[in-house]
Design a protein around this motif. Structure first.
Motif, PDB file in Angstrom:
ATOM      1  N   UNK A   1     -11.203 100.531  63.813  1.00  0.00           N
ATOM      2  CA  UNK A   1     -11.794  99.260  63.374  1.00  0.00           C
ATOM      3  C   UNK A   1     -12.204  99.248  61.903  1.00  0.00           C
ATOM      4  N   UNK A   2     -12.529 100.433  61.338  1.00  0.00           N
ATOM      5  CA  UNK A   2     -13.104 100.461  59.992  1.00  0.00           C
ATOM      6  C   UNK A   2     -12.432 101.529  59.133  1.00  0.00           C
ATOM      7  N   UNK A   3     -12.542 101.336  57.813  1.00  0.00           N
ATOM      8  CA  UNK A   3     -12.134 102.365  56.866  1.00  0.00           C
ATOM      9  C   UNK A   3     -13.328 102.706  55.973  1.00  0.00           C
ATOM     10  N   UNK A   4     -13.297 103.920  55.428  1.00  0.00           N
ATOM     11  CA  UNK A   4     -14.360 104.422  54.562  1.00  0.00           C
ATOM     12  C   UNK A   4     -13.696 105.006  53.317  1.00  0.00           C
TER      13      UNK A   4
ATOM     14  N   UNK B   1     -23.447 102.225  45.766  1.00  0.00           N
ATOM     15  CA  UNK B   1     -22.922 102.694  44.479  1.00  0.00           C
ATOM     16  C   UNK B   1     -22.923 104.210  44.391  1.00  0.00           C
ATOM     17  N   UNK B   2     -21.970 104.747  43.659  1.00  0.00           N
ATOM     18  CA  UNK B   2     -21.914 106.180  43.395  1.00  0.00           C
ATOM     19  C   UNK B   2     -21.354 106.385  42.000  1.00  0.00           C
ATOM     20  N   UNK B   3     -21.374 107.614  41.517  1.00  0.00           N
ATOM     21  CA  UNK B   3     -20.850 107.901  40.177  1.00  0.00           C
ATOM     22  C   UNK B   3     -19.348 107.674  40.103  1.00  0.00           C
ATOM     23  N   UNK B   4     -18.653 107.781  41.243  1.00  0.00           N
ATOM     24  CA  UNK B   4     -17.207 107.601  41.268  1.00  0.00           C
ATOM     25  C   UNK B   4     -16.802 106.132  41.445  1.00  0.00           C
ATOM     26  N   UNK B   5     -17.746 105.289  41.805  1.00  0.00           N
ATOM     27  CA  UNK B   5     -17.451 103.904  42.126  1.00  0.00           C
ATOM     28  C   UNK B   5     -18.313 103.478  43.291  1.00  0.00           C
ATOM     29  N   UNK B   6     -17.856 102.530  44.072  1.00  0.00           N
ATOM     30  CA  UNK B   6     -18.588 102.091  45.252  1.00  0.00           C
ATOM     31  C   UNK B   6     -18.010 102.738  46.503  1.00  0.00           C
ATOM     32  N   UNK B   7     -18.878 103.416  47.268  1.00  0.00           N
ATOM     33  CA  UNK B   7     -18.460 103.952  48.558  1.00  0.00           C
ATOM     34  C   UNK B   7     -18.600 102.818  49.558  1.00  0.00           C
ATOM     35  N   UNK B   8     -17.507 102.451  50.210  1.00  0.00           N
ATOM     36  CA  UNK B   8     -17.530 101.248  51.033  1.00  0.00           C
ATOM     37  C   UNK B   8     -17.056 101.522  52.450  1.00  0.00           C
ATOM     38  N   UNK B   9     -17.612 100.748  53.367  1.00  0.00           N
ATOM     39  CA  UNK B   9     -17.140 100.664  54.739  1.00  0.00           C
ATOM     40  C   UNK B   9     -16.579  99.261  54.907  1.00  0.00           C
ATOM     41  N   UNK B  10     -15.326  99.164  55.303  1.00  0.00           N
ATOM     42  CA  UNK B  10     -14.691  97.857  55.401  1.00  0.00           C
ATOM     43  C   UNK B  10     -13.898  97.731  56.688  1.00  0.00           C
ATOM     44  N   UNK B  11     -13.574  96.510  57.035  1.00  0.00           N
ATOM     45  CA  UNK B  11     -12.735  96.264  58.209  1.00  0.00           C
ATOM     46  C   UNK B  11     -11.328  96.782  57.937  1.00  0.00           C
ATOM     47  N   UNK B  12     -10.772  97.483  58.889  1.00  0.00           N
ATOM     48  CA  UNK B  12      -9.418  98.016  58.721  1.00  0.00           C
ATOM     49  C   UNK B  12      -8.395  96.916  58.970  1.00  0.00           C
ATOM     50  N   UNK B  13      -7.534  96.738  58.002  1.00  0.00           N
ATOM     51  CA  UNK B  13      -6.501  95.724  58.090  1.00  0.00           C
ATOM     52  C   UNK B  13      -5.260  96.266  58.794  1.00  0.00           C
ATOM     53  N   UNK B  14      -4.441  95.400  59.414  1.00  0.00           N
ATOM     54  CA  UNK B  14      -3.204  95.849  60.070  1.00  0.00           C
ATOM     55  C   UNK B  14      -2.314  96.641  59.106  1.00  0.00           C
TER      56      UNK B  14
ATOM     57  N   UNK C   1      -3.023  99.410  57.688  1.00  0.00           N
ATOM     58  CA  UNK C   1      -3.807 100.262  56.789  1.00  0.00           C
ATOM     59  C   UNK C   1      -4.022 101.624  57.406  1.00  0.00           C
ATOM     60  N   UNK C   2      -3.911 102.674  56.604  1.00  0.00           N
ATOM     61  CA  UNK C   2      -4.066 104.041  57.102  1.00  0.00           C
ATOM     62  C   UNK C   2      -5.495 104.295  57.577  1.00  0.00           C
ATOM     63  N   UNK C   3      -5.618 105.184  58.554  1.00  0.00           N
ATOM     64  CA  UNK C   3      -6.934 105.616  58.997  1.00  0.00           C
ATOM     65  C   UNK C   3      -7.594 106.461  57.914  1.00  0.00           C
ATOM     66  N   UNK C   4      -8.910 106.459  57.907  1.00  0.00           N
ATOM     67  CA  UNK C   4      -9.676 107.310  56.997  1.00  0.00           C
ATOM     68  C   UNK C   4     -10.670 108.122  57.812  1.00  0.00           C
ATOM     69  N   UNK C   5     -11.199 109.169  57.193  1.00  0.00           N
ATOM     70  CA  UNK C   5     -12.268 109.926  57.827  1.00  0.00           C
ATOM     71  C   UNK C   5     -13.525 109.064  57.893  1.00  0.00           C
ATOM     72  N   UNK C   6     -14.330 109.282  58.924  1.00  0.00           N
ATOM     73  CA  UNK C   6     -15.561 108.512  59.084  1.00  0.00           C
ATOM     74  C   UNK C   6     -16.641 109.074  58.166  1.00  0.00           C
ATOM     75  N   UNK C   7     -17.297 108.192  57.438  1.00  0.00           N
ATOM     76  CA  UNK C   7     -18.476 108.559  56.662  1.00  0.00           C
ATOM     77  C   UNK C   7     -19.685 108.177  57.500  1.00  0.00           C
ATOM     78  N   UNK C   8     -20.291 109.158  58.151  1.00  0.00           N
ATOM     79  CA  UNK C   8     -21.377 108.875  59.091  1.00  0.00           C
ATOM     80  C   UNK C   8     -22.596 108.262  58.421  1.00  0.00           C
ATOM     81  N   UNK C   9     -22.852 108.648  57.180  1.00  0.00           N
ATOM     82  CA  UNK C   9     -24.023 108.092  56.489  1.00  0.00           C
ATOM     83  C   UNK C   9     -23.843 106.593  56.246  1.00  0.00           C
ATOM     84  N   UNK C  10     -22.652 106.194  55.784  1.00  0.00           N
ATOM     85  CA  UNK C  10     -22.378 104.775  55.595  1.00  0.00           C
ATOM     86  C   UNK C  10     -22.441 104.027  56.915  1.00  0.00           C
TER      87      UNK C  10
END
Length: 273
Positions: free
Chosen positions: A218-221, A238-251, A253-262
């Motif tokens: 359902x989501x990407x990180x 926000x982070x030094x590298x950019x914005x760490x985001x949790x978003x809806x996974x689009x059809x 779109x590759x799976x990503x590892x889960x960021x539990x903190x987000x």
């Protein structure tokens, strides 16, 4: 199968209950991550499952056996690694000889492998070890007990960075098909690679009860630059590298590892249910 059914529990002297009409079912053969803010009942739930606490209402059962009755057969197949514990001033071998009769499937070979992975040698006095060393020894004993249910409360507290990596390796290499593990933790990045399922509780009850497979479906990180922010984003930090985001996974779109903190922050802010 662990079944928590309509339980209520309040500590003596407290006005607010920890749980009120709380229910939960946990199928076997899974590694669960139990997350929540301080005071939401994570440790209490583990103690109720272990039978160390008794609900004032409702029931807690493991394979249809009430855990509060603490029958010997159930206790022989359950091990709790509490956040705070003490080890006696004896050798590791003496301590194992004391515990081994209580656990019919205890494996000296598993114990040896775990201690080796944690880089621990012959231990003459358990009481003289550092807190981190004691935790590694106790977790090794817990895995060697080969119980079908393993409960761990903040297992990585007190471990340094290399030891946390060793912890993940030890759990992964000794996870058996018939074993259920529940890990209660605030150190989410220490365990996010281990989990099959995530449970997030709050004062209001269960906020999220979802498998890692369902979450990644359902989501990407990921990290996005300011110009890449769009309406698929559910939560961002926000982070030094950019914005760490949790978003809806689009059809497609590759799976990503889960960021539990987000994920945790998004859930506790009511952005994900």
């Amino acid at each position: 199968m662990i079944e928590v059914k309509n339980i209520s529990y309040r500590y003596p002297g407290q006005k607010q209950p920890v749980f009120s009409d709380f229910s939960l079912q946990l199928p076997a053969n899974c590694i669960y991550g139990l997350l929540g803010k301080n005071g939401t009942g994570k440790s209490t739930l583990l103690y109720l499952i272990a039978g160390l606490l008794r609900p004032q209402q409702g029931s807690v059962c493991c394979d249809h056996v009430a855990t509060q009755d603490r029958p010997a057969d159930l206790l022989a197949d359950m091990f709790l690694v509490s956040e705070e514990f003490e080890l006696p001033a004896v050798s590791l071998n003496s301590y194992v000889e004391l515990l081994q009769p209580f656990y019919p499937r205890f494996s000296r070979e598993v114990l040896r492998r775990c201690l080796e992975a944690f880089e621990l040698g012959d231990i003459k006095d358990l009481h003289a070890l550092s807190m981190g060393q004691k935790k590694k020894v106790y977790m090794s004993i817990a895995l060697a007990a080969n119980t079908r249910l393993l409960l761990m409360d903040e297992p990585t507290n007190g471990l340094d960075i290399p030891s946390k990596s060793q912890f993940r390796k030890v759990i992964t290499e000794n996870m058996q098909e018939d074993r259920t593990v529940i890990i209660s933790t605030h150190q989410v990045h220490d365990v996010e690679q281990l989990l099959d399922h995530v449970l997030i509780i709050s004062e209001q009850g269960m906020q999220l009860n979802a498998s890692i497979a369902d979450i990644t479906e359902r989501y990407t990180f990921e990290v996005r630059m300011p110009g890449q922010l769009d309406d698929t984003i559910i939560y961002a930090e926000p982070s030094l590298q950019g914005n760490i985001v949790m978003s809806r996974r689009e059809p497609g779109q590759d799976e990503t590892l889960v960021n539990l903190e987000l994920l945790f922050n998004a859930v506790t802010k009511g952005l994900v249910k």
